[in-house]
Design a protein around this motif. Structure first.
Motif, mmCIF file in Angstrom:
data_model
loop_
_atom_site.group_PDB
_atom_site.id
_atom_site.type_symbol
_atom_site.label_atom_id
_atom_site.label_comp_id
_atom_site.label_asym_id
_atom_site.label_seq_id
_atom_site.Cartn_x
_atom_site.Cartn_y
_atom_site.Cartn_z
ATOM 1 N N HIS A 91 0.860 -1.183 0.000
ATOM 2 C CA HIS A 91 0.000 0.000 0.000
ATOM 3 C C HIS A 91 0.896 1.233 0.000
ATOM 4 N N ILE A 92 0.592 2.194 -0.844
ATOM 5 C CA ILE A 92 1.418 3.384 -0.959
ATOM 6 C C ILE A 92 0.746 4.557 -0.261
ATOM 7 N N LYS A 93 1.533 5.342 0.451
ATOM 8 C CA LYS A 93 1.027 6.449 1.246
ATOM 9 C C LYS A 93 1.162 7.783 0.517
ATOM 10 N N ASP A 94 0.381 8.748 0.950
ATOM 11 C CA ASP A 94 0.480 10.109 0.436
ATOM 12 C C ASP A 94 1.902 10.624 0.623
ATOM 13 N N GLY A 95 2.496 11.147 -0.453
ATOM 14 C CA GLY A 95 3.846 11.685 -0.391
ATOM 15 C C GLY A 95 4.945 10.672 -0.611
ATOM 16 N N GLU A 96 4.601 9.386 -0.616
ATOM 17 C CA GLU A 96 5.596 8.339 -0.836
ATOM 18 C C GLU A 96 5.986 8.284 -2.311
ATOM 19 N N THR A 97 7.221 7.905 -2.584
ATOM 20 C CA THR A 97 7.721 7.864 -3.955
ATOM 21 C C THR A 97 8.149 6.457 -4.335
ATOM 22 N N LEU A 98 7.645 5.974 -5.465
ATOM 23 C CA LEU A 98 8.185 4.777 -6.096
ATOM 24 C C LEU A 98 9.287 5.223 -7.040
ATOM 25 N N GLN A 99 10.426 4.549 -6.983
ATOM 26 C CA GLN A 99 11.536 4.915 -7.853
ATOM 27 C C GLN A 99 11.691 3.849 -8.936
ATOM 28 N N ILE A 100 11.573 4.260 -10.185
ATOM 29 C CA ILE A 100 11.769 3.360 -11.318
ATOM 30 C C ILE A 100 13.046 3.808 -12.017
ATOM 31 N N GLY A 101 14.157 3.157 -11.692
ATOM 32 C CA GLY A 101 15.431 3.650 -12.182
ATOM 33 C C GLY A 101 15.635 5.062 -11.662
ATOM 34 N N SER A 102 15.797 6.013 -12.571
ATOM 35 C CA SER A 102 15.991 7.411 -12.180
ATOM 36 C C SER A 102 14.690 8.199 -12.138
ATOM 37 N N ILE A 103 13.558 7.534 -12.363
ATOM 38 C CA ILE A 103 12.268 8.225 -12.490
ATOM 39 C C ILE A 103 11.495 8.152 -11.173
ATOM 40 N N PRO A 104 11.205 9.296 -10.556
ATOM 41 C CA PRO A 104 10.367 9.284 -9.356
ATOM 42 C C PRO A 104 8.879 9.305 -9.720
ATOM 43 N N ILE A 105 8.106 8.513 -9.001
ATOM 44 C CA ILE A 105 6.655 8.503 -9.138
ATOM 45 C C ILE A 105 6.083 8.765 -7.747
ATOM 46 N N LYS A 106 5.629 9.992 -7.537
ATOM 47 C CA LYS A 106 5.192 10.419 -6.210
ATOM 48 C C LYS A 106 3.682 10.320 -6.059
ATOM 49 N N ALA A 107 3.238 9.689 -4.986
ATOM 50 C CA ALA A 107 1.808 9.538 -4.710
ATOM 51 C C ALA A 107 1.246 10.805 -4.097
ATOM 52 N N ILE A 108 0.094 11.225 -4.610
ATOM 53 C CA ILE A 108 -0.624 12.385 -4.081
ATOM 54 C C ILE A 108 -2.033 11.923 -3.725
ATOM 55 N N ALA A 109 -2.363 11.919 -2.447
ATOM 56 C CA ALA A 109 -3.691 11.479 -2.021
ATOM 57 C C ALA A 109 -4.751 12.413 -2.598
ATOM 58 N N THR A 110 -5.679 11.831 -3.342
ATOM 59 C CA THR A 110 -6.744 12.613 -3.982
ATOM 60 C C THR A 110 -8.093 11.929 -3.799
ATOM 61 N N PRO A 111 -8.532 11.736 -2.558
ATOM 62 C CA PRO A 111 -9.849 11.124 -2.340
ATOM 63 C C PRO A 111 -10.956 12.046 -2.815
ATOM 64 N N GLY A 112 -12.118 11.457 -2.980
ATOM 65 C CA GLY A 112 -13.283 12.203 -3.457
ATOM 66 C C GLY A 112 -14.077 11.355 -4.419
ATOM 67 N N HIS A 113 -13.401 10.829 -5.447
ATOM 68 C CA HIS A 113 -14.047 9.845 -6.324
ATOM 69 C C HIS A 113 -14.304 8.568 -5.537
ATOM 70 N N THR A 114 -13.282 8.138 -4.818
ATOM 71 C CA THR A 114 -13.418 7.088 -3.798
ATOM 72 C C THR A 114 -12.703 7.606 -2.554
ATOM 73 N N ASP A 115 -12.815 6.857 -1.459
ATOM 74 C CA ASP A 115 -12.177 7.321 -0.225
ATOM 75 C C ASP A 115 -10.707 6.951 -0.138
ATOM 76 N N SER A 116 -10.178 6.241 -1.138
ATOM 77 C CA SER A 116 -8.751 5.889 -1.151
ATOM 78 C C SER A 116 -8.254 5.963 -2.597
ATOM 79 N N HIS A 117 -7.941 7.155 -3.025
ATOM 80 C CA HIS A 117 -7.542 7.414 -4.412
ATOM 81 C C HIS A 117 -6.221 8.157 -4.417
ATOM 82 N N MET A 118 -5.342 7.798 -5.346
ATOM 83 C CA MET A 118 -4.070 8.478 -5.504
ATOM 84 C C MET A 118 -3.899 8.978 -6.931
ATOM 85 N N ALA A 119 -3.348 10.179 -7.067
ATOM 86 C CA ALA A 119 -2.764 10.620 -8.333
ATOM 87 C C ALA A 119 -1.264 10.382 -8.220
#
Length: 240
Positions: A91-119
């Motif tokens: 499970h990934i948290k708000d502000g957490e980053t997945l690193q794919i090689g040199s590429i950061p993918i940062k989670a941004i909590a965006t609930p509203g459509h559902t109660d547990s949604h990330m951009a």
């Protein structure tokens, strides 16, 4: 960075392939079960290794391909924090980053459509908005613990505060659009701006009233998709 936008015509869903061209590590965001073979073939042709199957939320309109891809590739299935998917590897948290090689993918909590949604902010120059923000629209808020007030807050206070030149890649599109920018959506998105005064945000109460009166039909696959996605794409009654 290798970045590909893939489409499922049956559910109007975008899947995103992101990879580091040096390490050949890759992630698929919001894969669709019926398109797993297409996606796997593309990954093989490009010589990539799939590290993650990443979900923006528990979908109601399609069954995820992450579970099947996990079987085929040993990728790690990742869902947002608090999503009801005990089968997920992580499970990934708000502000957490997945690193794919040199590429950061940062989670941004965006609930509203559902109660547990990330951009996901990818490479600091594009945001995968899932069903939170569409091109000239947004996701509905009338089921799966959705909430229009929360939707308004996260879009206006989190997503719209990204730089105007940030590219916007949504989870769906129903009119043939593929990409937008934060600047465009702040000016022209009719869900969030006053149509007679482009660039001026409508007030929160007006947005809530609008969303509460959409009266949309349920997604065709909701009865099978939600329970299947809570099992990482395994349909109810299938063998474990």
């Amino acid at each position: 960075m290798l970045f590909r936008q893939l489409f499922d015509y049956d559910t109007w869903t975008y899947t995103y392939l992101i990879a580091d061209e040096s390490t050949k590590e890759a992630v698929l965001v919001d894969p669709v079960l019926e398109k797993v073979e297409r996606d796997r073939q593309l990954i093989a042709e490009l010589g990539l290794t799939l590290r993650y199957g990443l979900e923006t939320h528990i979908h109601a309109d399609h069954i995820t391909g992450t579970g099947k891809l996990r079987e085929l590739t040993d990728c790690v299935g990742v869902v947002p924090e608090n999503a009801e998917a005990a089968c997920a590897d992580r499970h990934i948290k708000d502000g957490e980053t997945l690193q794919i090689g040199s590429i950061p993918i940062k989670a941004i909590a965006t609930p509203g459509h559902t109660d547990s949604h990330m951009a996901f902010l990818v490479n600091n120059d594009r945001v995968l908005t899932g069903d939170a923000l569409f091109i000239r629209g947004c996701g509905r808020t009338d089921f799966q613990s959705g909430d229009p007030g929360t939707m308004y807050d996260v879009i206006t206070q989190k997503i719209f505060t990204l730089p105007d030149e940030t590219l916007v890649y949504p989870g769906h599109d129903y009119r043939g659009h593929t990409v937008s920018t934060i600047g465009e959506e702040k000016r022209w998105n009719p869900r969030f701006v006053n149509v007679d005064s482009p660039g001026t945000l409508r007030d929160r109460n007006s947005f809530i009233e609008l969303m509460n009166n959409l009266n949309l039909p349920d997604p065709k696959k909701i009865m099978e998709a939600v329970p299947a996605n809570q099992q990482c794409g395994q349909t109810v009654g299938a063998s474990q």
